[in-house]
Design an enzyme around this catalytic site. Sequence first.
Site, PDB file in Angstrom:
ATOM      1  N   CYS A   2       0.866  -1.171   0.000  1.00  0.00           N
ATOM      2  CA  CYS A   2       0.000   0.000   0.000  1.00  0.00           C
ATOM      3  C   CYS A   2       0.905   1.224   0.000  1.00  0.00           C
ATOM      4  O   CYS A   2       2.119   1.109   0.155  1.00  0.00           O
ATOM      5  CB  CYS A   2      -0.871   0.042   1.258  1.00  0.00           C
ATOM      6  SG  CYS A   2      -2.026  -1.335   1.382  1.00  0.00           S
ATOM      7  N   GLY A  28      -1.051   1.042  -4.893  1.00  0.00           N
ATOM      8  CA  GLY A  28      -2.356   0.459  -4.588  1.00  0.00           C
ATOM      9  C   GLY A  28      -3.458   1.192  -5.316  1.00  0.00           C
ATOM     10  O   GLY A  28      -3.505   2.423  -5.291  1.00  0.00           O
ATOM     11  N   ASN A 100       1.069  -0.034   5.937  1.00  0.00           N
ATOM     12  CA  ASN A 100       1.536  -0.752   4.741  1.00  0.00           C
ATOM     13  C   ASN A 100       2.283  -1.984   5.217  1.00  0.00           C
ATOM     14  O   ASN A 100       3.260  -1.861   5.948  1.00  0.00           O
ATOM     15  CB  ASN A 100       2.468   0.158   3.925  1.00  0.00           C
ATOM     16  CG  ASN A 100       3.101  -0.564   2.747  1.00  0.00           C
ATOM     17  OD1 ASN A 100       2.527  -1.514   2.208  1.00  0.00           O
ATOM     18  ND2 ASN A 100       4.274  -0.128   2.351  1.00  0.00           N
ATOM     19  N   GLY A 101       1.826  -3.159   4.813  1.00  0.00           N
ATOM     20  CA  GLY A 101       2.486  -4.390   5.233  1.00  0.00           C
ATOM     21  C   GLY A 101       1.462  -5.460   5.516  1.00  0.00           C
ATOM     22  O   GLY A 101       0.311  -5.378   5.063  1.00  0.00           O
ATOM     23  N   TYR A 257      10.489  -4.068  -8.724  1.00  0.00           N
ATOM     24  CA  TYR A 257       9.183  -3.864  -9.341  1.00  0.00           C
ATOM     25  C   TYR A 257       8.283  -2.843  -8.641  1.00  0.00           C
ATOM     26  O   TYR A 257       7.628  -2.032  -9.281  1.00  0.00           O
ATOM     27  CB  TYR A 257       8.446  -5.208  -9.390  1.00  0.00           C
ATOM     28  CG  TYR A 257       7.009  -5.129  -9.835  1.00  0.00           C
ATOM     29  CD1 TYR A 257       6.687  -4.944 -11.181  1.00  0.00           C
ATOM     30  CD2 TYR A 257       5.954  -5.215  -8.913  1.00  0.00           C
ATOM     31  CE1 TYR A 257       5.358  -4.861 -11.596  1.00  0.00           C
ATOM     32  CE2 TYR A 257       4.630  -5.133  -9.331  1.00  0.00           C
ATOM     33  CZ  TYR A 257       4.337  -4.958 -10.668  1.00  0.00           C
ATOM     34  OH  TYR A 257       3.041  -4.866 -11.073  1.00  0.00           O
TER      35      TYR A 257
END
Length: 489
Positions: A2, A28, A100-101, A257
């Site tokens: 995210c 996201g 985020n995670g 990426y």
Amino acid sequence: MCGIVGIHGEDNVVFDIYEALLMLQHRGQDAAGIVTYDGHFHLKKDNGLVSDVITPDSFNHLTGAIGIGHVRYRTAGNMDPTAAQPFIINSPYGIALIHNGNLTNYNELKHIITEEDNRYLNSSSDSEMLLNVLGHELQTDAERQLAPDVFFGVMKNVYKRLTGSYSVIGLIAGQGMFAFRDPHGIRPLIYGKRQTATGGVEYMIASESVALTSNGFEVVEDIQPGEVIYIDENKKVHKQICAEKIEHRACIFEYVYLARPDSLMDNVSVYKSRLRMGEQLAKKIKDSGIEIDVVIPVPDTARTAAVTLAYALGVKYREGLIKNRYIGRTFIMPVQAERQKSIRRKLNPIPLELKGKKVLIVDDSIVRGNTSRKIVELVREQGAEKVYFASCAPPLKFPCMYGVDMPTKSEFVANNLSVAEIAKSIKADAVFYQDLDDLIESVKPPKSINRKFCTACFDGNYPTPEITEAYLENMAIEKGDKDLKMQLL
Ligand code: SF4
């Protein structure tokens, strides 16, 4: 994966948060949200892109000089809008939080939080869980004015209860803003500051430096693994390492990426690391002795590495595949049927760059092999004489447990096949993978030769000990059930 951002500013911060979220949109695309505070919390969140969710009329009610924003990428197949972030709890103080995670002990925590701590969860989100863990720990020590030392003490207890990956930003009503990063620093988190015209100072914390620099904030530094930062009401910055065992193992796939090339993460330029990935890969291709006429990147992520790869091989670099910018990243579409369709919608070939040529296609990675096969077929249909395929990443073989949606072990094309068999499977004349050591070499910061990374999706070496073979098997069963449900909907 995210994207998160928080600003402790001087005036209304919603415009800058909105701009920062646009810069993080690649992290996201499933949901977005902002909460601001001006004596009351003001919240807007829903499924959709930032520009769909934060409409012009949202700016009128998202008032306040402090706020946080989130872009969501679902990892659990759940598109329920209640899982959109930020989350808010009313007590103690009033806390809003974004994450985020992925918490790897979600099931155990859920039991404790609901059965023992008597707290209520409104969604199946691990981020809401994390907020409740913090709320519960803070409840015990809540004082009218939250002193930094008290908050750090609370955070020491929070760290003891969490496992997995978590980069977090939050607001405490009337107290200030906080952020913290898990003990392995798996997901990135960075902060910066900006002087205002009136001589004041404003702080921004975000997933990637591009959110800071594009908004005129100067990077101060990365938040360290296990570190908590607390910016109080008067914008005084307090920091402390609160986790017990720290070992920096940042996600190496961010560099391959996930992250934008114009970001700097843990003092490493994502762009430069991708240039080095191309150089490293070129060595391996040179050794194979194959003849190549043209190097063609799969846009967009692989472009940077393809430039140096072509240069090192001494062959032409050409744009032979054109991306439709208005189609989302296929990797993050969760349902297979949706993914299959979108490949042809997304890429269109330029036949004159491919006809009669020995083509080397360069992509960031090969996941299931379906996308790669479609691309190889597309290039062959244009009359290419040979089609070789190079991956900037080593073979992906293990699922990510830290917030990147990947297939289960058995779905990776590299899981049970040799490189020659993979070439056959994707219908290429040959496949070249980056070696893991060469990838690490590409990403290592120049002054930190001992820096380690999470490389679990390539070698199965998970930084957190709870990820065992049995854990992976359970997750595969859960994921299979969820994907099936999504397909039936
Ligand atoms: Fe990143 Fe792979 Fe580790 Fe997940 S398993 S955090 S994608 S390196």
